[in-house]
Design a protein around this motif. Structure first.
Motif, short mmCIF file in Angstrom:
data_model
loop_
_atom_site.label_atom_id
_atom_site.label_comp_id
_atom_site.label_asym_id
_atom_site.label_seq_id
_atom_site.Cartn_x
_atom_site.Cartn_y
_atom_site.Cartn_z
N ALA A 12 85.14 62.86 15.43
CA ALA A 12 86.08 63.64 14.53
C ALA A 12 87.42 62.83 13.91
O ALA A 12 87.59 62.94 12.68
N THR A 13 87.75 61.46 14.68
CA THR A 13 88.51 60.78 14.19
C THR A 13 88.07 60.01 12.91
O THR A 13 88.69 60.19 12.01
N LEU A 28 87.43 62.67 9.93
CA LEU A 28 88.69 62.94 9.33
C LEU A 28 89.38 61.94 8.42
O LEU A 28 89.64 62.36 7.34
N SER A 29 89.24 60.76 8.91
CA SER A 29 89.99 59.52 8.35
C SER A 29 89.12 59.55 6.88
O SER A 29 89.67 59.20 5.94
N SER A 83 101.69 58.41 20.28
CA SER A 83 101.84 58.62 18.93
C SER A 83 102.86 58.33 18.32
O SER A 83 103.37 57.63 17.33
N PHE A 90 103.32 54.52 18.04
CA PHE A 90 102.64 53.97 16.71
C PHE A 90 103.36 54.23 15.57
O PHE A 90 103.94 53.36 14.71
N MET A 109 99.97 46.50 11.14
CA MET A 109 98.91 47.03 10.76
C MET A 109 99.71 48.32 9.79
O MET A 109 99.26 49.04 8.99
N LEU A 151 92.60 51.59 3.48
CA LEU A 151 93.35 52.69 4.23
C LEU A 151 92.54 53.13 5.32
O LEU A 151 92.91 53.56 6.41
N LEU A 176 93.37 53.68 9.16
CA LEU A 176 93.35 54.98 9.82
C LEU A 176 92.31 54.94 11.09
O LEU A 176 92.80 55.59 12.25
N ALA A 191 93.81 52.77 13.96
CA ALA A 191 94.84 53.71 14.68
C ALA A 191 94.24 54.78 15.47
O ALA A 191 94.72 54.99 16.55
N GLY A 192 93.35 55.59 15.08
CA GLY A 192 92.85 56.59 15.68
C GLY A 192 92.10 56.36 16.88
O GLY A 192 92.38 56.88 18.08
N LEU A 226 94.46 55.19 19.58
CA LEU A 226 95.11 56.26 20.15
C LEU A 226 94.34 56.95 21.04
O LEU A 226 94.72 57.43 22.26
N LEU A 239 92.29 68.20 16.20
CA LEU A 239 91.98 67.26 14.94
C LEU A 239 93.26 66.80 14.56
O LEU A 239 93.33 65.78 14.07
N MET A 261 95.75 65.84 16.42
CA MET A 261 96.31 65.13 17.16
C MET A 261 95.33 63.87 17.42
O MET A 261 95.78 62.78 18.12
N VAL A 262 94.38 63.75 16.67
CA VAL A 262 93.58 62.33 17.03
C VAL A 262 94.04 61.25 16.09
O VAL A 262 93.93 60.14 16.43
N LEU A 263 94.77 61.44 15.22
CA LEU A 263 95.39 60.34 14.42
C LEU A 263 96.92 60.14 14.94
O LEU A 263 97.55 61.33 15.00
N PRO A 264 97.49 59.22 14.80
CA PRO A 264 98.89 58.86 14.98
C PRO A 264 99.51 59.59 13.97
O PRO A 264 99.08 59.65 12.76
N GLU A 265 100.61 60.35 14.15
CA GLU A 265 101.32 61.08 13.29
C GLU A 265 101.52 60.65 11.71
O GLU A 265 101.07 60.98 10.70
N LEU A 266 102.00 59.49 11.84
CA LEU A 266 102.45 58.75 10.49
C LEU A 266 101.00 58.33 9.72
O LEU A 266 101.09 58.32 8.67
N TYR A 267 100.16 58.12 10.62
CA TYR A 267 99.00 57.56 9.80
C TYR A 267 98.24 58.64 8.97
O TYR A 267 97.93 58.66 8.04
#
Lengths: 325, 305
Positions: free
Chosen positions: A18-19, A22-23, A255, A258, A273, A289, A293, A296-297, A300, B104, B106-112
């Motif tokens: 999913a990460t 989505l990115s 989060s 980060f 980064m 980018l 992303l 970072a994902g 996390l 979904l 929450m899978v990325l850090p907020e700012l990213y």
């Protein structure tokens, strides 16, 4: 324990997919690419741009691009940064350790110092120390990380003893390894301090809250009645009881860590980064980018995985629950 | 309640009427007098690098920040509670759909994630569109927490006897949701509104600081701070370019934090729960308190008496 690890790992894999998806879609759907910007420059013929488009596979449908990119990433190939004309993996390899060092030191310090401060503070609830530190934490929580970083920068400029940004000095290249290390630390000090100030109040308040809740429980009174020393009581009974909530708080604040590291990097010029991601966004550098992303994902999710495992380790109830299902 | 509320009211009045009271427009440049120190005779808070009046810019920025923060909070809580209520009430596919989409986020850090969302929009945009984008991207991140909390609440409320009674009396699903469930959840949703305000204030400033919010000539706290950072070695000697926006922002966040704290205490008394001795982070504490399953029934008892 093996079952828990397996269960967590299997639930982490769809999250990772999913990460990446989505990115990828966030970057793919963006209007205006690097190539579009090139199109507006009069000196570049249309055929060259078409050639570039074909070379990077940008003319194919999105799912074909996604799967090609995903397989490349699995091999460690993040594509080429169009802005820097260098492989994205190389750029990430330079900046990611900087962010990780910044974040990891801050996290470690905040966990230790937050717990210690919380412990000191609950020794006398509503006492002078407790009140002062709670008020200070409340005030600190209300200050934007950027403002804290600006205050740090102006303090550094005022004393003139710390470098104002950057990750290393020009002269440092010629130094032996310990000189370069000292230079690294000197540059790290300012961003690190600011990040600690950003994160510490949360950890302190959490630790204090948990301990204040545990203190009135019967087992503490029973321990006291049996004549345990304060030291044993705190180290063997109080701290273990507060461990599980602290671990889950740490996982939920990753989060925020980060975000904080991102802002601190941008203001103080620590070349991590976050700065890279911001540059990539401004220059519409898709692969760069995308790389930031995804990394970072993934970090996390790994962080969450580790803290889930830790939680199962420190809290037997969770372990039993997992084993029974 | 008093200290925080007072700060917030003063700031709201200041940002509503302040920009109209200062005579100098925030964009008027005066290349003859750049970086003027604050003085009562000319510019009360001095001027910036283009000779623009810092006081006027700060007040306009405050208006923009407060408006976007409030709009963002309202949007996030509306979206979140709608999604959470649907998930809790309908269950099944809807529930899974909503829960997966909150994950979904929450899978990325907020700012990213916000960076990625901002990437979907063109670079240069007008102030209104910029405000809209800030509001939408903050809400797109913020709704998920609210949705999860509201879903939990709805799940426990729908088991209450009075819901079964209403259903037996022939209440439609809309009526159940609108009158019986959301009506009961009103104080909870109000508290959620309050809880998110500091987060959105800080978020708006972060976005415009990174150059992703309100674009350059228009004043915002974020871009005032970022132009100060661009000349890092003059931070001390030109303090008046960044101290006013920084202190106004800090005051706003502090005020809303104090206000939330008071609000929480009030609602705790309202539902007759003992005040916890602990002092945790705002969000953690509120979520724990409100997700306790006893809350719905105690609240009902209070209503009935």
């Amino acid at each position: 324990m093996g079952r828990v690890v397996l269960a967590r790992l299997s639930s982490a894999i769809p999250l990772l997919v999913a990460t990446t998806l989505l990115s990828f879609l966030l970057v793919h759907w963006a209007p205006g690419s690097f190539l579009d910007q090139l199109r507006f420059q009069p000196g570049i013929p249309e055929s060259v741009i078409d050639q570039l488009e074909e070379r990077y596979g940008l003319d194919r449908p999105w799912h074909a691009q996604y799967s090609a990119w995903l397989f490349a990433v699995a091999r460690g190939d993040f594509g080429l940064s169009l802005r820097f004309q260098r492989p994205v993996a190389e750029l990430l390899k330079e900046s990611l350790p900087r962010t990780l060092v910044l974040a990891a030191f801050a996290l470690l310090f905040c966990i230790l110092a937050g717990t210690a401060l919380g412990l000191l503070s609950v020794r006398k609830l509503e006492g002078a120390l407790d009140r002062t530190s709670c008020r200070a934490a409340l005030a600190l929580v209300s200050v934007h990380p950027v403002i804290l970083a600006i205050l740090g920068l102006s303090f550094a400029a005022w004393t003139g003893s710390l470098p104002l940004g950057g990750g290393s000095s020009f002269e440092a290249e010629a130094l032996p390894w310990w000189g370069r290390g000292a230079d690294y630390l000197r540059h790290l000090l300012l961003p690190e301090t600011v990040l600690v100030l950003v994160m510490l109040p949360g950890f302190f308040l959490q630790a204090r809250g948990v301990m204040a809740e545990v203190l009135p429980s019967p087992f503490v009174a029973a321990g006291r009645a049996q004549g345990l020393s304060e030291r044993t009581l705190v180290l063997r009974h109080l701290l273990p009881a507060t461990l599980a909530p602290l671990v889950s708080y740490t996982s939920s604040s990753l989060s925020r860590l980060f975000n904080g590291a991102f802002l601190v990097e941008v203001v103080t010029g620590w070349p991590g980064m976050g700065r890279l991601a911001l540059t990539a966004l401004r220059e519409r550098d898709s692969f760069l980018l995308l790389g930031t992303l995804v990394v970072a994902g993934v970090i996390l999710s790994l962080g969450n995985l580790v803290s889930d495992l830790l939680l199962a380790e420190v809290d037997p109830r969770i372990r039993l629950e997992e084993a029974s299902t | 309640m008093r200290a925080g509320g007072t700060i917030l009211v003063i700031l709201a009045l200041l940002s509503l009427f302040g920009p109209e009271l200062v005579s100098r427009p925030p964009l008027a440049q005066d290349r003859e007098s750049v970086y003027q120190r604050p003085s009562l005779a000319a510019h009360v808070l001095g001027t910036d690098g283009l000779g623009r009046d810092v006081l006027s810019r700060t007040l306009h920025a405050a208006r923009f920040t407060l408006l976007t923060a409030v709009a963002g909070v309202v949007l996030a809580v509306l979206l979140g509670s709608a999604a959470g209520a649907l998930a809790g009430l309908l269950g099944g596919v809807w529930d899974r759909l909503v829960m997966r989409s909150t994950e979904l986020v929450m899978v990325l850090p907020e700012l990213y994630l916000i960076l990625g969302l901002r990437n979907l929009f063109p670079d240069s945009i007008g102030p209104f569109a910029a405000g809209l984008i800030v509001v939408v991207s903050l809400a797109a991140v913020g709704w998920s927490g609210v949705a999860r909390l509201v879903r939990g609440q709805v799940l426990s409320i729908r088991e209450e006897a009075y819901i079964a009674a209403a259903r037996a009396a022939g209440a439609s699903r809309t009526r159940l949701l609108g009158v019986h469930i959301l009506g009961i959840l009103r104080p909870f949703l109000l508290l959620q509104l309050g809880l998110h305000i500091p987060y959105f204030l800080l978020g708006e400033v972060t976005l415009s600081f990174l150059g992703l919010g309100l674009a350059a000539p228009a004043p915002s706290f974020g871009n005032m701070l970022s132009s100060a950072v661009a000349n890092a070695s003059f931070l001390g000697s030109r303090w008046w370019t960044w101290v006013p926006p920084a202190s106004l922002l800090t005051l706003a966040v502090l005020g809303s934090n104090l206000w939330i704290e008071a609000l929480r205490l009030r609602y705790i008394r309202y539902v007759e729960l003992p005040e916890r001795a602990g002092f945790e982070s705002w969000a953690a504490r509120a979520s724990r308190f409100w997700s306790s399953s006893t809350w719905g029934s105690k609240h009902l008892r209070h209503r009935a008496s």
